[in-house]
Design a protein around this motif. Structure first.
Motif, PDB file in Angstrom:
ATOM      1  N   GLY A 176       0.792  -1.208   0.000  1.00 27.03           N
ATOM      2  CA  GLY A 176       0.000   0.000   0.000  1.00 27.03           C
ATOM      3  C   GLY A 176       0.827   1.263   0.000  1.00 27.03           C
ATOM      4  O   GLY A 176       0.290   2.348   0.137  1.00 27.03           O
ATOM      5  N   ALA A 230       0.002   5.138   9.711  1.00 24.63           N
ATOM      6  CA  ALA A 230      -0.885   3.980   9.892  1.00 24.63           C
ATOM      7  C   ALA A 230      -1.101   3.717  11.367  1.00 24.63           C
ATOM      8  O   ALA A 230      -0.235   4.001  12.205  1.00 24.63           O
ATOM      9  CB  ALA A 230      -0.287   2.754   9.220  1.00 24.63           C
ATOM     10  N   ARG A 282      -9.874   6.476  13.990  1.00 22.03           N
ATOM     11  CA  ARG A 282     -10.221   6.596  12.569  1.00 22.03           C
ATOM     12  C   ARG A 282     -11.470   7.453  12.389  1.00 22.03           C
ATOM     13  O   ARG A 282     -11.554   8.250  11.451  1.00 22.03           O
ATOM     14  CB  ARG A 282     -10.421   5.198  11.980  1.00 22.03           C
ATOM     15  N   ASP A 300      -8.889   9.599   5.761  1.00 22.84           N
ATOM     16  CA  ASP A 300      -9.031   8.147   5.866  1.00 22.84           C
ATOM     17  C   ASP A 300      -7.726   7.539   6.379  1.00 22.84           C
ATOM     18  O   ASP A 300      -6.796   7.256   5.609  1.00 22.84           O
ATOM     19  CB  ASP A 300      -9.406   7.565   4.508  1.00 22.84           C
ATOM     20  N   SER A 340      -5.163   4.843   7.564  1.00 22.24           N
ATOM     21  CA  SER A 340      -4.954   3.413   7.331  1.00 22.24           C
ATOM     22  C   SER A 340      -4.859   2.696   8.668  1.00 22.24           C
ATOM     23  O   SER A 340      -4.143   3.136   9.579  1.00 22.24           O
ATOM     24  CB  SER A 340      -3.652   3.202   6.539  1.00 22.24           C
ATOM     25  N   ASP A 347      -4.082  -1.056  10.199  1.00 23.22           N
ATOM     26  CA  ASP A 347      -3.594  -2.413   9.959  1.00 23.22           C
ATOM     27  C   ASP A 347      -3.841  -3.246  11.212  1.00 23.22           C
ATOM     28  O   ASP A 347      -3.943  -2.707  12.315  1.00 23.22           O
ATOM     29  CB  ASP A 347      -2.090  -2.398   9.638  1.00 23.22           C
ATOM     30  N   LYS A 353      -3.041  -5.499   6.045  1.00 21.19           N
ATOM     31  CA  LYS A 353      -3.273  -4.115   5.640  1.00 21.19           C
ATOM     32  C   LYS A 353      -4.769  -3.794   5.619  1.00 21.19           C
ATOM     33  O   LYS A 353      -5.601  -4.630   5.242  1.00 21.19           O
ATOM     34  CB  LYS A 353      -2.680  -3.859   4.252  1.00 21.19           C
ATOM     35  N   ASP A 354      -5.073  -2.567   6.048  1.00 23.13           N
ATOM     36  CA  ASP A 354      -6.443  -2.057   6.022  1.00 23.13           C
ATOM     37  C   ASP A 354      -7.419  -3.019   6.700  1.00 23.13           C
ATOM     38  O   ASP A 354      -8.473  -3.357   6.158  1.00 23.13           O
ATOM     39  CB  ASP A 354      -6.889  -1.795   4.576  1.00 23.13           C
ATOM     40  N   HIS A 355      -7.045  -3.451   7.864  1.00 20.39           N
ATOM     41  CA  HIS A 355      -7.874  -4.413   8.593  1.00 20.39           C
ATOM     42  C   HIS A 355      -7.826  -4.092  10.078  1.00 20.39           C
ATOM     43  O   HIS A 355      -6.757  -4.079  10.690  1.00 20.39           O
ATOM     44  CB  HIS A 355      -7.366  -5.833   8.349  1.00 20.39           C
TER      45      HIS A 355
END
Length: 674
Positions: free
Chosen positions: A457, A492, A612, A618, A620, A622, A642-644
């Motif tokens: 990413g 992140a 968030r 937005d 990120s 993880d 990623k993105d979870h």
């Protein structure tokens, strides 16, 4: 090089460093051993001075390690490298390798490290390295059997300064030289006026003596090799075991060292050993020879009947003769045999040559006496003769040996220096092997030329990407550590269950980044990263901070938000600084500022969802995902997804209970996590 321009070097230290033969070379190469030879400079201090010189050379502003936790990570990874050195020098030399944001410094160490990791840490080489130490100067050497002589006061002062190893005597004429020759085995007259003068003893006229001190005092050169013999021999063994290239003739150096005793005397010369033994054993040998003669006479007297006519006795008494005279007529032959036995015993015991034996024979006279006694004057002359002969031969041998060794000093110094540097290389090689390291690749217009294109990413050249990372800071054996893949570009949040490895992931990232900016290999299958300007690692705070500490922490992040472009920021659970609701708002604001100024950041937080929602962009998120519970233990995928947003431990427990029971209660609780 202006020494006082080096960070940490003041006027006093600069004066001390200026006494070195080549301080500039030592500073540029980080030669800690050479720097530590300066008066008052320890090896630890030398390492700090070398770091300062390196920073100045590369225009490094310092401060890459911006927080205490970042500095702790550096000390821990450096310690892992130092543990793999054999010599103290190697450990101190590694202190000169530090994380830097400067491309030139990183590339300089990378070149060194790439060669180092190709080295084979052969056990024979490591064993040989145990005996290698930095070469030490011997200080003043005092020579007592030789002196310089002059009639001039100015020459006297010059001689004292040029050749401090020898006594310098002032004489008026040749008679003064002769008197000196009776007290010294060798007298060296340094005035031209003495040319052609002949006196008894070993007197040499050398007007050029002060210009050639090594010829006059060969002990000066030999002492260096005698004092450092063990280290030199170990360095020879290192070069042979490692098959290192060297401009030193190892066989010649080894042969020269074999001719030097630990005390600087010459070894391996039978004639010199004979003379030295004769001088040492003279007193005992003379005493034994006396016993031989007297034992022989006592036995002869016991066994022989002596008859003296009355008229003869009366005549001898009237002449005032003593017992010796009475016996001389009857035992003259036995006395002669006794004395001859004593003489032969003395000559044989001391292994004297023909000339020495002639003098030794006069130790016992021909005139009968009982008991037989030595002639002390003869013994003294024999001792002086043997001592002078020994010293003259030793001086000649030392001069020859010094001439052979003098040309090897520079190459011998390089030999030891290269062996010590090999220890540093092997430590890096061992670290790289023990943790299965690879050389990192700097990207995005920094210390490398490739791009970090969209990995994990990320976007063009920012952040870091770690494949198969294994943190060397974990106490577990390497084979028990699950490899971690993780990459971040920009900012992140890292979520995950308790004890899932979030802090260990931050430690891995910090360790990899520190090692990479040191120019060293990193513990991963592959690493690509940008060249960061600084590393800010904020460890987990224990408990809620009071108002003052909270304000200080916020100020730190304010400064970072204003001037943190190009930095890597790692933060572990900042929410503990205050109430959860306020923490989410504060962290969201910090992330927004860091994102805007181009920093790379990873914030570990249990409030990732709330943060968030608070952020105006937005963020990120993880997650280190727990895949389930097995026998009450979490089963975790250590590589962040990623993105979870990772599920929490309570959610997993409720899900387990819902699966095991038909009770509606568990289902209703589980819905709350959706």
């Amino acid at each position: 090089m202006e020494l006082e321009t080096i960070p940490g070097v003041g006027e006093k230290t600069a004066r001390s460093l200026a006494t070195l033969e080549d301080p500039e070379r030592a500073l540029k190469s980080g030669d800690v051993a050479a720097l530590a030879k300066a008066p008052g400079i320890t090896q630890g201090r030398a390492a700090r001075i070398a770091r300062g010189a390196i920073r100045r050379e590369h225009d490094d502003p310092g401060g890459f390690l911006a927080t205490e936790r970042a500095r702790e990570i550096y000390r821990e990874v450096l310690s892992l490298c130092k543990e793999r050195t054999v010599t103290e020098y190697g450990a101190q030399r590694l202190e000169t390798i530090y994380p830097s944001p400067c491309r030139s410094r990183i590339e300089e160490v990378q070149t060194f490290a790439r060669e180092a990791i190709e080295r084979d840490p052969d056990p024979a080489v490591l064993e040989a390295l145990e005996g290698v130490e930095p070469l030490a100067d011997t200080g003043d050497v005092q020579v007592r059997g030789r002196c310089l002589a002059t009639t001039d006061a100015e020459r006297y002062t010059a001689a004292r300064e040029s050749i401090p190893e020898l006594s310098v005597e002032v004489v008026e004429d040749a008679q003064g030289l002769a008197e000196l020759a009776r007290g010294y085995s060798t007298v060296i007259a340094i005035d031209e006026a003495f040319a052609g003068v002949t006196v008894d003893g070993d007197v040499q006229v050398r007007p050029d003596a002060l210009e050639n001190p090594a010829e006059i005092v060969p002990e000066r050169s030999i002492a260096f090799f005698a004092h450092n013999r063990d280290s030199l021999q170990a360095a020879i063994a290192v070069h042979r075991s490692a098959d290192l290239e060297t401009d030193c003739d190892l066989a010649a150096l080894e042969a020269g060292l074999a001719r030097v005793n630990d005390d600087g005397t010459v070894a391996g010369d039978d004639e010199l050993d004979r003379l030295a033994t004769a001088v040492d054993d003279l007193e005992a040998a003379v005493g034994a020879a006396e016993s031989v003669a007297n034992d022989h006479l006592r036995q002869a007297i016991r066994e022989q009947d002596v008859t003296i006519e009355g008229s003869d006795l009366l005549s001898l008494v009237e002449q005032g003769a003593g017992v010796d005279s009475l016996l001389s007529r009857e035992l003259a032959d036995e006395y002669a045999r006794a004395v001859e036995a004593a003489r032969e015993h003395l000559i044989d015991a001391l292994d004297l040559d023909a000339g020495e034996a002639e003098l030794a024979r006069r130790t016992f006279g021909d005139e009968p006496t009982f008991p037989v006694e030595r002639d002390e004057d003869t013994v003294t002359r024999l001792r002086e003769e043997l001592t002078a002969t020994r010293e003259r031969r030793e001086t000649r041998l030392k001069r020859d040996l010094a001439a052979d060794l003098a040309d090897q000093r520079a190459t011998a110094e390089n030999l030891v220096r290269n062996a010590l540097e090999l220890d540093v290389e092997l430590a890096i090689a061992r670290f790289a092997r023990d943790f299965e390291c690879t050389m990192p690749e700097f990207v995005g217009g920094s210390a490398g030329s490739a791009d970090l294109a969209n990995a994990n990413g990320s976007a063009g050249g920012r952040g870091f990407e770690i494949d198969g990372g294994r943190s060397p800071l974990l106490s577990e054996p390497l084979e028990a550590i699950e490899p971690v893949d993780y990459g971040v570009s920009g900012v992140a949040l890292l979520s995950g269950v308790n004890s899932g490895g979030k802090t260990s992931t931050l430690d891995l990232v910090a360790g990899v980044v520190v090692l990479a900016h040191m120019g060293l290999p990193v513990p991963a299958d592959r690493v690509r990263l940008e060249r960061f300007e600084s590393l800010h690692y904020h460890a987990k705070t224990q408990g809620t901070l009071d108002a003052g500490a909270f304000e200080s922490t916020v100020r730190q992040f304010a400064d970072l938000a204003d001037g943190g472009a190009g930095s890597l920021v790692l933060v572990d659970e900042l929410e503990s600084i205050t109430e959860p609701g306020a923490s989410a708002k504060i962290i969201a604001g910090i992330l927004e500022a860091l994102s805007e100024n181009g920093a790379t950041a990873v914030f570990v937080s249990h409030l990732a969802g709330e943060i968030r929602e608070m952020a105006i962009y937005d963020v990120s998120v993880d997650g280190i995902e727990a895949v389930g519970l097995v026998d009450g233990e979490l089963e975790v995928n250590r590589s962040p997804i990623k993105d979870h947003l990772a599920r929490s431990t309570p959610e997993l427990i409720v899900e387990k209970l819902a699966d095991e029971s038909d009770a509606v209660f568990y289902d209703r609780l589980l819905e709350k996590f959706s």
